[in-house]
Each structure stands twice: as C-alpha cells, then as structure tokens.
Design a protein around this motif. Sequence first.
Motif, PDB file in Angstrom:
ATOM      1  N   HIS A  61       0.876  -1.170   0.000  1.00  9.20           N
ATOM      2  CA  HIS A  61       0.000   0.000   0.000  1.00  9.20           C
ATOM      3  C   HIS A  61       0.913   1.220   0.000  1.00  9.20           C
ATOM      4  CE1 HIS A  61      -3.049  -2.841   0.961  1.00  9.20           C
ATOM      5  NE2 HIS A  61      -2.842  -2.889   2.263  1.00  9.20           N
ATOM      6  N   VAL A  62       0.563   2.233  -0.777  1.00 12.21           N
ATOM      7  CA  VAL A  62       1.433   3.410  -0.841  1.00 12.21           C
ATOM      8  C   VAL A  62       0.638   4.668  -0.509  1.00 12.21           C
ATOM      9  CG1 VAL A  62       3.040   2.352  -2.451  1.00 12.21           C
ATOM     10  CG2 VAL A  62       1.083   3.615  -3.347  1.00 12.21           C
ATOM     11  N   TRP A  63       1.306   5.585   0.188  1.00  9.24           N
ATOM     12  CA  TRP A  63       0.671   6.781   0.721  1.00  9.24           C
ATOM     13  C   TRP A  63       1.547   8.011   0.507  1.00  9.24           C
ATOM     14  CZ3 TRP A  63      -3.851   6.540   3.936  1.00  9.24           C
ATOM     15  CH2 TRP A  63      -4.244   5.255   4.342  1.00  9.24           C
ATOM     16  N   MET A  64       0.887   9.159   0.546  1.00  2.00           N
ATOM     17  CA  MET A  64       1.595  10.420   0.740  1.00  2.00           C
ATOM     18  C   MET A  64       0.646  11.414   1.394  1.00  2.00           C
ATOM     19  SD  MET A  64       3.730  12.990  -1.785  1.00  2.00           S
ATOM     20  CE  MET A  64       5.234  12.014  -1.760  1.00  2.00           C
ATOM     21  N   LEU A  65       1.167  12.126   2.387  1.00  2.00           N
ATOM     22  CA  LEU A  65       0.465  13.248   3.012  1.00  2.00           C
ATOM     23  C   LEU A  65       1.161  14.530   2.593  1.00  2.00           C
ATOM     24  CD1 LEU A  65       0.125  11.973   6.711  1.00  2.00           C
ATOM     25  CD2 LEU A  65      -1.326  11.436   4.743  1.00  2.00           C
TER      26      LEU A  65
END
Length: 671
Positions: free
Chosen positions: A634-638
Amino acid sequence: MTVTTLLLPVVLAASACTGPDGPTAQDAADDLAAGLASGDLGGVVLVTDTGADPQTHLTEVTEPLRAAAERAGRAPTVAVSQVTVDEDAEPRTAEVSLAWSWPLTAQDAWEYSTTTSLEQVEPPDGSDAGPSWEVRWEPELVAPDLRAGERLDVDTVAPDRGDVLDVHDEPLVTERDVWRIGIDKTFGTADTWDAQARRLAMVVGLDLDDYAARVEAAGDKAFVEAITIRQKNPGVNFTAEDARSLDGVNVVADTLELAPTSTFAREVLGRSGPATAEIIEASDGAVATGDVVGLSGLQAAYDEALRGAPGLVVQRVPSEQDADAGEEPTELFRVEPVDGADIATSFDPELQERAEKVLADVEPASAIVAIRPSTGDVLAAASGPGSEGWSTATLGQYAPGSTFKVVDALALLRSGTTPQDTVQCPETLTVDGRTYENVPGYPSSATGKVPLATAFAHSCNTAFIGAMADVDPQDVASAAADLGLVPGPDTGVASFGGDVPTDLDGKTARAEAAIGQGTVLASPLGMATVAASVAAGERVEPRLVREVVGGAPDAAAAPSASPSGSPSASAEAEAEDTTPQGTPAGLTAKEAATLLDLMSGVVSEGSASALADVPGVVGAKTGTAQYGDGSRQHVWMLAVADDLAVAVFVEDGEYGSTTAGPLMGRFLAGS
C-alpha cells in the motif's frame, strides 16, 4: 309555536336510556353521531328519498378518509353540537347539527359541520312502545354540499425533495434534466419490435438479447426504457437525436435528482430513485409507491430530512355523468407539503472533480482526501475506479505505513525526544528473529547516528522501531487521538478514521506498529485528518456534512440509517466505546509546529522532494506498507499546502514517493 333548543358540548355522547315516552331527539342524535363515527349505521333508523343504501353510501364515501385517519394513527369523531326540537309540529321534528373531525395526518384534521332532520314516529297500533325518531338521510349529511353520485377522494401532495449542497451552498445533487430512451411499442408492430430493440441496444451499449427479451415481454403498448442520459454533458458516445432517429424509439424528457457528473463523489453521496418494495414496507406508511427516496450513501442516510413531509388534499369528485360534462373536482381541504431539507456538505466541486480526474487512470483501489485545516471541511473525498463503488476515501482500512511516523513523532516529542536528538538508523534491525530494513534506495548518508529530523525526513524504519521500543502503546494511541486519528470521526456520514491498538503482544508487534503496519489501520480520511491537525495547530474534527437546512420540524436532522456497506450499528457503538480520548491538553500549537517542521524536511531533503517545486507546499510525509506475502505494498503520501491537507492512497503500488507522490503533485498543481 314552541321551540326547544339543546346546546351540547362537542364530544361523542352515548345514547341515554329511553323512558315510557320513548327515546328523545337527543338520544337519536347521539346514536346517529356514534354510527357515523364508527361507520356502522346498524342502530340508526333512517329514511331516504334516494335509491342508495345509506350504509353503502357512508362506507364508500368515507373510505378514503378512514384510510388516511388509520395511517395517521387517530380515529375520526362525530359529535352532536346542537339539537333543535319543534314541539308544535305534527309530528314533532328536530334539526340536528353535527361536528365532524377527520384526523388526516398526525397534526392536521379536516373539521366541518353538517345538518339533518329528525321526525318523531308513533308506534304501530297496539304496541306498548313509545314513539321513536327517524333520521332523514341525504348525501350532504356526510360532507358539505355532497350530491348523489359524488364521492370524496384524498390525494397526496408531494413535497419538493431537498438538494445536497456544496461548500459554497450551491446545489450538488438537485433536479436535472434527462432523456429517457427506449422502445415505444405503439410506434411499431409485433413483427418489428425485435429488430428495433436490437438496433437501439447496439447504439446505447446494452446486451442485444437481454433488451430484446425485455421488449418482447412487455405489454403491447409499453414503453421499455433502455437507458437514461443527462440532457447536458451526458457522458455517452451517442446523442438523444441519434436514438430518436431509430425506428420505434421514443425519447422522453424527464428530471432526476443527480450530482454534477455521474462519478461525482458517488461513493459518498450515493444515489436516489424510486422506492423499492423493501423500503416501502419498512417505512410504516411514510413512503409510497412512486416516491423518490435515497437508495445509498448520504442520500439514504438523510432521506427522511431530504424527502420532506407530504401534504394532502380532499376533493369532492363529481359523478361520472357530471365529469363527462366537464365538471372538475372541488377542493374541500388541503394540508400543504413541507419541502425537504437541504443537506449542506463540505464538497468543493473543483477539488473533487480534480481529485477524480487524477485518479481516473489508476487501476488499483485508490483515494484522495483533501481537508481544509481551518474548518475541518472535507473538500474532496474521491475514490478511484479501482475501488469499484466502495468509498476507499472514507471507509478504507489499511496499514498507513510510514505516514504513521507523524503519530510516532508526537509520542516521541512527549517522551522528551527532540528533533535534534540523535537516533540510531542501522541498515537493518532484527527484533525477535525478524529483520527489518529501510526502503530500497534509502540514502546511506542518512544511516548510522542521525538526528531524529533526518530519520523522519528519509523515513528510517530501523530508527523508529528502535526509538519507539520504550514508548507505551497507550501514549501512541493518545497521540493518534490528539491528531484526530480515531475509529469513528463525526463527519456526518458513516466514516472510519483509524485504529491504533494498545494491546500489542510482543516486541515484533511493537516494531510493526512503529512503522504503521501490523494491526495499525487508517483510512485516507484519517491520515488527511492527521495532516490537517498538524497544519491547524490543534486537533481537527473532519466534517462532510456541515448542516441540515430547513425541512419539516420533526424530520431527522441526523443520519437515519447507515448507507449500504458502512459499519453496522453495533460496530459503530463498539468503536465509540473504545475510542481513545487523547490527552487532557490535546495537541498543542507548539507540538504541531514541531511536527510541521519535521514534515517540511521531508520536502526539502527527504522522500517527498518531488513536491519542492509545487507552490504552497510546506510539509509532507510518504508511506509504504507491505501486505499479503510481503511482495506488495500500500502506498501513501500526506501533504500540507496553504490551507489544505491532503492524503493520497493507492492500494497496490511501488513506493509512496514513486506512486502516490506524482498523483499528489498533479492534484496540488491543479493538473
């Protein structure tokens, strides 16, 4: 002439016992009132000049009124308001005034008066009985000015359904013009219907055999709808004129409650349409066949407020002969409908459509959530096509990976660690036999003894596993709660924020929690809330529904039911019981400023350096969380940019910086 007048209170009185002179006019009037109220004239002596049977006439004329009263849960009343006896008449007569009250809704009753006459009748010769009273039956005894052959009808007056509004209080879901396209079997003959249906199905993209079978099964005069399209921006590769040019096709103008586009926040807003049999049955009479109701999402949750309260009208319907001569029904009583309430949401159409455009080509489940930190308004909550109708943005439950290090950092700050304090960032770290590594390509210059700020900027897994080993899991959960990461945020619709367990069994469980994996879960909404709280300098309460505007006073202003696919009531109650409350002081402005400085380093020197050239960006955090057999992430960015906090998520990608990062850049840049 002697006239006796008896004035009585407007209540339903029981018949008095008769004496040797027989029943009084009052007794007869009371019996009449009781029979009219109950609908049973069996105990009343009646005479009539019409050919109609009084009992049949009463039953048929009042049936719609009794049905409405039953739905309202109240009984009709008929009371004797006055009896005037002419003592000098031969035989004696009396005039009776009756006060009727038909409770047609829970609050409204149709009240009116009618009159009739009584005549005293002597008993047959040789009878020991006293004289009795006969009631003259006329149609107008039941309702004012009612004539023979006429009937009463009660019709519902539909309210206007409320709109769903955007953050600017402009309509989002509102009545929009559409074309209903289908085969009109009156336009052809039995030997042409099949070919016509197949040609239309080919144009609009339906299965030819299925649609042809539907047309064949319908009645000879049926209109068999194939598709409904918007009149403006239909989003299909044919026009209404294309369809209209086909033999046997009818194109009918209509309206539907629709969002700006067919995809606009549909996982959250849901849809409306004709009430199903199940909804009608469960509504306890509040919903009827043909009513438009919310079928899913926000429109289902707030359906009671949106649909308003129907009114009704009582009409005197002319006889068939008079109707044929052109006489129209006469309105006798009306209850005005109360239009539905508007539901004011936080959606910003420009940002929502931009988010959907950015995700349009992403194959796995994906989401973008954008929150305005100063208000908590969720301006965008988009789920990509790979989510297949599920609101990944607001209900997804995934390991947040290294974006959770924002929570870790707050817990470390509260334990006494500062951004300048040195932490160990080895290339690998073994905990209870399991070896943890940093992300491939992690810079060697940021390994070894480094400041916490550097470990945060480059997202050093081994440093955070080591540093968090001595931090109480309850303190981590409290830090998460202070940043707004809680299981059930009060957004106004069914939502999941995050779950940060405190019952971590063993060092490995703590190690995985430190890097946002294991049993730690979050939604894109939850992680966007974390970023928003950092930007705001205090815990942000995200909201998707700002307020309910107008509507019926007794309509539910809060969600009446969870939309399909949302957590069950018991699950939500359990989440409320276990929701961490955070610390008494909550997130302080000083703590938030330090966290924002750490996130700024991620942009200036760390894993989100690709955002350095995006105007307004002041901080970010990347995240990658392995799942399954460990080969997928799973990949994220804030990111925080001006008064905007954004979370980007893709269920299956490479790394936060390489998969989520470009999507974040496109969203913030407006491309």
